[in-house]
Design a protein around this motif. Sequence first.
Motif: not given
Length: 313
Positions: A169-173, A250-260
Motif C-alpha cells: 500500500l505505501p509504495s502504491t500510494l 481539493t488536491s488529490v495529490a496532497k491527500s494521497l501523500r498524507v495517506q502514503s
Amino acid sequence: MQYLILALIFLAVFMLLMALAKPKQREDVETRLKRLNEDDAAPEFNYTPEEEAPPAKKDGLADLNAKLDEVFTPLARKRVSEANAEALAKVIHDAGRYGMTPVELRTRQLKVAVILPFFVAIAYSALIGFDFVMVPLLIVICGVAGYFVPILRLRSEATARRNAILRELPSTLDLLTICVEAGLSLQAAMFKVVEKSKPSPLREELDQALREIQLGRPRGQALKDMAKRINLKEVNSVVLSMVQAEAMGTSVAKSLRVQSEIARENRWQRAQEKAFQAPVKLTFPLVLFIFPVVFIVIFGPIALQLMANWSSP
C-alpha cells in the motif's frame, strides 16, 4: 475380511461427515416458490450450431476431478444453507477467490474428507499392516481434518493476502502521488500504476476497479467497491480520502501523500510489534529443542564420569 472391515469403517465415517455437514432439511417456502417462478419465467432458446466444436481433451487427473465433482456437487448443494453460504462466501472473498462459489468450496471439503482417509488407510495397511485400532482412528482423524483443510487453507490465503496488500500500500500510494503530481488524472495514474507494478493482490484489485470504471461504473463507486472487497481499514481510509478530495475539489495529490505517510507509519508500527513478539515466540522452541541439547552437551560427560566412578570398585 480386513478390507471389508476397512470399507465399512470408511463408509461409517463418510455418513457421519454427511450428517455433520448437513444443514436444516426444510427449505423456506418462499424461496422455493421464487425459484419455481424464475424457472417458469425463464425464456427458452433453441439454438443449434451448424458445427459443434470437438470437446476439449482432458488429462487423467482433470477427468477424475470432474467426475468427483459430478458426484459430490449434488451432496454439497443440499448441505449449503443460506447462513452457511454467507459465511463461506466471506471466507472465499477474503482469500481473493472471487470465481469460487460456496457450493464449490463445500464440494472440495467433501472430496478431501472422503479421499484423504481412504488413501491414508490403504497406505497404512500396505506399509505397516491392518490394525483394528489404528486404522479406524486414522480414518476418523483424517476425515475430520480433511473436511476442515480447505477452509483453513483459504483463511491462510486471506491472511497472506491482507499482509501483502498492507506491504504494497505505501509504495502504491507513492506511485499514485507521483503520477498525479506529474499532471495525470486519477484514473490515468491508476492505469499507469497497474501497468508498471509487479503482480500483487493490490494491483489485481486496482485492475478490477479500472475495468469497472471502463464499463461505465462511477469512479467513486468502483473505488468503494474495491475497498469493500479488500475489507481493510487502511484501504477504506485511503479510498474515503480520495473520494472526498474529488467531491470537494481539493488536491488529490496532497491527500494521497498524507495517506502514503500514514500507511508507511502503520507498516513501521506493525514491524515493531512483530519484532517485540519475536522473543515470546522463541521461548517454546528454546525450551523444547535447544535447552535440552545444551544440557546434554554440558552435563552429559559429567553424568557419564559419575556413573563410571560409581560402577568401579
